[in-house]
Design a protein around this motif. Structure first.
Motif, mmCIF file in Angstrom:
data_model
loop_
_atom_site.group_PDB
_atom_site.id
_atom_site.type_symbol
_atom_site.label_atom_id
_atom_site.label_comp_id
_atom_site.label_asym_id
_atom_site.label_seq_id
_atom_site.Cartn_x
_atom_site.Cartn_y
_atom_site.Cartn_z
ATOM 1 N N PHE A 208 -53.107 8.833 9.338
ATOM 2 C CA PHE A 208 -53.507 8.187 8.082
ATOM 3 C C PHE A 208 -53.532 6.655 8.184
ATOM 4 O O PHE A 208 -54.517 6.011 7.836
ATOM 5 C CB PHE A 208 -52.576 8.631 6.952
ATOM 6 C CG PHE A 208 -53.031 8.180 5.594
ATOM 7 C CD1 PHE A 208 -54.263 8.551 5.094
ATOM 8 C CD2 PHE A 208 -52.220 7.373 4.819
ATOM 9 C CE1 PHE A 208 -54.690 8.133 3.844
ATOM 10 C CE2 PHE A 208 -52.627 6.950 3.557
ATOM 11 C CZ PHE A 208 -53.875 7.332 3.077
ATOM 12 N N ILE A 209 -52.422 6.071 8.681
ATOM 13 C CA ILE A 209 -52.371 4.610 8.769
ATOM 14 C C ILE A 209 -53.397 4.061 9.759
ATOM 15 O O ILE A 209 -54.083 3.076 9.448
ATOM 16 C CB ILE A 209 -50.934 4.137 9.095
ATOM 17 C CG1 ILE A 209 -50.006 4.470 7.918
ATOM 18 C CG2 ILE A 209 -50.903 2.637 9.389
ATOM 19 C CD1 ILE A 209 -48.555 4.101 8.130
ATOM 20 N N LEU A 212 -56.656 3.930 7.962
ATOM 21 C CA LEU A 212 -56.715 2.804 7.020
ATOM 22 C C LEU A 212 -57.014 1.490 7.736
ATOM 23 O O LEU A 212 -57.678 0.599 7.185
ATOM 24 C CB LEU A 212 -55.396 2.683 6.257
ATOM 25 C CG LEU A 212 -55.096 3.760 5.202
ATOM 26 C CD1 LEU A 212 -53.709 3.532 4.610
ATOM 27 C CD2 LEU A 212 -56.146 3.741 4.102
ATOM 28 N N LYS A 213 -56.531 1.348 8.971
ATOM 29 C CA LYS A 213 -56.753 0.107 9.717
ATOM 30 C C LYS A 213 -58.229 -0.115 10.015
ATOM 31 O O LYS A 213 -58.663 -1.260 10.216
ATOM 32 C CB LYS A 213 -55.952 0.118 11.014
ATOM 33 C CG LYS A 213 -54.444 -0.002 10.785
ATOM 34 C CD LYS A 213 -53.648 0.121 12.067
ATOM 35 C CE LYS A 213 -53.797 -1.114 12.936
ATOM 36 N NZ LYS A 213 -52.890 -1.051 14.100
ATOM 37 N N ASN A 214 -59.006 0.977 10.022
ATOM 38 C CA ASN A 214 -60.450 0.821 10.227
ATOM 39 C C ASN A 214 -61.101 0.139 9.030
ATOM 40 O O ASN A 214 -62.143 -0.510 9.163
ATOM 41 C CB ASN A 214 -61.105 2.190 10.457
ATOM 42 C CG ASN A 214 -60.677 2.831 11.764
ATOM 43 O OD1 ASN A 214 -60.373 2.125 12.729
ATOM 44 N ND2 ASN A 214 -60.641 4.155 11.802
ATOM 45 N N ILE A 215 -60.501 0.312 7.854
ATOM 46 C CA ILE A 215 -61.050 -0.282 6.631
ATOM 47 C C ILE A 215 -60.377 -1.621 6.341
ATOM 48 O O ILE A 215 -61.041 -2.606 5.988
ATOM 49 C CB ILE A 215 -60.838 0.676 5.439
ATOM 50 C CG1 ILE A 215 -61.401 2.062 5.761
ATOM 51 C CG2 ILE A 215 -61.486 0.110 4.163
ATOM 52 C CD1 ILE A 215 -61.053 3.120 4.740
ATOM 53 N N VAL A 219 -53.759 -3.909 7.385
ATOM 54 C CA VAL A 219 -53.052 -3.002 6.484
ATOM 55 C C VAL A 219 -51.543 -2.979 6.735
ATOM 56 O O VAL A 219 -50.749 -2.934 5.791
ATOM 57 C CB VAL A 219 -53.637 -1.571 6.565
ATOM 58 C CG1 VAL A 219 -53.401 -0.939 7.922
ATOM 59 C CG2 VAL A 219 -53.051 -0.709 5.464
ATOM 60 N N GLU A 220 -51.123 -3.027 7.994
ATOM 61 C CA GLU A 220 -49.689 -2.952 8.279
ATOM 62 C C GLU A 220 -48.948 -4.173 7.729
ATOM 63 O O GLU A 220 -47.908 -4.041 7.081
ATOM 64 C CB GLU A 220 -49.452 -2.821 9.787
ATOM 65 C CG GLU A 220 -49.834 -1.438 10.327
ATOM 66 C CD GLU A 220 -49.633 -1.333 11.816
ATOM 67 O OE1 GLU A 220 -49.102 -0.300 12.260
ATOM 68 O OE2 GLU A 220 -50.001 -2.268 12.538
ATOM 69 N N ALA A 225 -45.530 -6.583 3.428
ATOM 70 C CA ALA A 225 -45.366 -7.540 2.332
ATOM 71 C C ALA A 225 -45.162 -6.811 1.002
ATOM 72 O O ALA A 225 -44.334 -7.205 0.175
ATOM 73 C CB ALA A 225 -46.583 -8.460 2.255
ATOM 74 N N ASN A 226 -45.934 -5.735 0.794
ATOM 75 C CA ASN A 226 -45.781 -4.948 -0.438
ATOM 76 C C ASN A 226 -44.376 -4.366 -0.545
ATOM 77 O O ASN A 226 -43.779 -4.320 -1.628
ATOM 78 C CB ASN A 226 -46.809 -3.818 -0.475
ATOM 79 C CG ASN A 226 -48.210 -4.300 -0.794
ATOM 80 O OD1 ASN A 226 -48.371 -5.391 -1.344
ATOM 81 N ND2 ASN A 226 -49.202 -3.518 -0.453
#
Length: 460
Positions: A208-209, A212-215, A219-220, A225-226
């Motif tokens: 999954f992660i 997401l890195k492709n978009i 992201v990490e 930070a979040n």
């Protein structure tokens, strides 16, 4: 990295330099680095390793590696072999959940049994269990909570402190830990099961992660930070929630009573209910059902595994789920002591002169409370029967010459549903002589002709 760890430990008061640490070491890179960093930081520790016997030769290899690691750092090692698969099957648990329960229960057992001074040379003020969870683990936990359904607390990821369990490595990313291991020439073993996507955490980590890195290439970093922002947000949020819940809750024995009208005047009152109920095992879906109870009729309820919430007039009442089935106890004599739930019932027989009576109220003993029944022993037939109240039960409440159904008596007394369901009655020759902890029967009350008095008391 050593300085960052020491600063994290001190700022968050995870443990002191004088404490003894039990390091939970699997043999992977994370726990190998944790061991090295804590050793170089000067902390005292022993190593604990659980062999789940899930990967045959690989499990034995891990155990041997951890033993060698303990020798390398010249410290004591504790090893426990368990059959995690059998425990999982016997208790209808996933392998991961079974392993977690086995692991943490054993770690705590080691902590409690570990001598305060394993080398008979030094005293330790405290003993802490230390795990190697890092920032990536916390991000994965945050995301799993988010998709499963959670409150603000679930978005802060893994807690750095949970009782005697501490996690000082949460300030480091997986990449930082790997870099440290390589730069310092550390050895570790790889767990092949980490590549199996059938486990939820592995799917997030391996599939999954990266997707997401492709978009979102960053992201990490954004998730890290979040995580920090959510942690700070939770601290502020918790202050407000705790203050509001404290004002709303009325605690009666083991029940929590919430006034519905007062609750509904609060902003985001549904969220307040979630924060109150989620720690008690209610799912997000069940909390939604509880919210509907605010406008429901008396008697409607929602049940979790251990607790239930039900509507009682203008109140929501949270109470433990009754675990006892209806029971019967035969009481043969005045020496009997009977356990009922979390209370015990005991009996004493007195001659009338031995009982002190109220001067202003002749016939009424000085010592009075709902937990005590003073009865005319001459009007009682043995044995006595203690049992749960049931439909159709009636008695003659003290001061009344007409009978009244137990159910109606409890309704008039405005008792909660759990109080009604958990009520006990005491019978003599087929008639109820005491609605326990509430009212005695008028037919067995003390009179001027009473010679012997039976005192029955319930106590914790």
């Amino acid at each position: 990295m050593i300085n960052r760890l020491k600063r994290n430990v001190n700022e968050n008061n995870l443990f002191s330099a004088a404490d003894l640490l039990i390091l939970a070491v699997s043999g992977g890179a994370d726990s190998a680095v944790m061991t090295d960093v804590l050793a170089k930081a000067g902390y005292s520790f022993v190593i604990a390793h659980m062999n789940f016997n899930l990967r045959a030769a690989e499990s034995r290899r891990d155990e041997d590696f951890v033993r060698s690691l303990a020798s390398l750092y010249n410290t004591q090692v504790y090893v426990e072999n368990v059959d995690a698969a059998a425990y999982s099957s016997e208790n209808n648990l996933s392998i991961q959940e079974a392993a977690r329960i086995l692991r943490y229960s054993w770690f705590d057992k080691v902590r409690q049994q570990l001598p305060a001074n394993p080398n008979s040379e030094k005293k330790y003020p405290d003993v802490k269990i230390v795990t190697a969870h890092h920032k990536d683990d916390s991000v994965e936990t945050m995301m799993m909570h988010l998709f499963r359904g959670t409150g603000i607390a679930g978005l802060r990821g893994i807690n750095a402190v949970n009782g005697k369990i501490v996690r000082p490595m949460l300030v480091f990313t997986k990449d930082e830990i790997r870099d440290y291991a390589l730069q310092n020439g550390l050895k570790w073993v790889e767990d092949s099961s980490n590549q199996l996507d059938k486990y939820t955490r592995n799917y997030f980590r391996n599939q999954f992660i990266p997707l997401l890195k492709n978009i979102y290439p960053n992201v990490e970093q954004n998730l890290y930070a979040n995580l920090e922002r959510f942690t700070d947000t939770d601290k502020l949020y918790r202050l407000t929630v705790d203050q509001k819940l404290k004002k709303l809750q009325q605690v009666h024995d083991n029940e929590i009573h919430i006034p519905v009208r007062k609750l509904k005047k609060e902003v985001a009152w549904g969220t307040l209910l979630f924060e109150l109920l989620h720690p008690l095992g209610f799912t997000s879906g069940q909390v939604e059902q509880v919210i509907l109870l605010a406008d429901a009729d008396t008697g409607k309820q929602v049940i979790s595994e251990q607790y239930r919430v039900f509507k009682n007039r203008d109140w929501m009442i949270i109470a433990p789920v009754a675990v006892e089935n209806s029971a019967y106890h035969i009481i043969d004599n005045t020496d009997a002591i009977v356990q009922i739930g979390s209370s015990k019932l005991s009996l004493e027989l007195f001659d009338r002169p031995a009982v002190e009576f109220n001067k202003d109220k002749p016939g009424v003993p000085v010592e009075t409370s709902n937990a005590i029944a003073w009865l005319d022993a001459g009007k009682i037939s043995w044995p006595l029967l203690l049992r749960r109240q049931k439909t159709g039960d009636y008695f003659y409440p003290l001061g009344m010459k007409k009978k009244k159904k137990i159910a109606r008596f409890m309704i008039d007394a405005k008792l909660s549903r759990t109080q009604k369901e958990s009520a006990w009655v005491l019978e003599s020759a087929g008639k109820i002589i005491w609605l326990v902890n509430m009212r005695i029967d008028d037919r067995v009350s003390i009179s001027s002709s009473t010679v012997k008095i039976l005192k029955i008391r319930t106590s914790p």
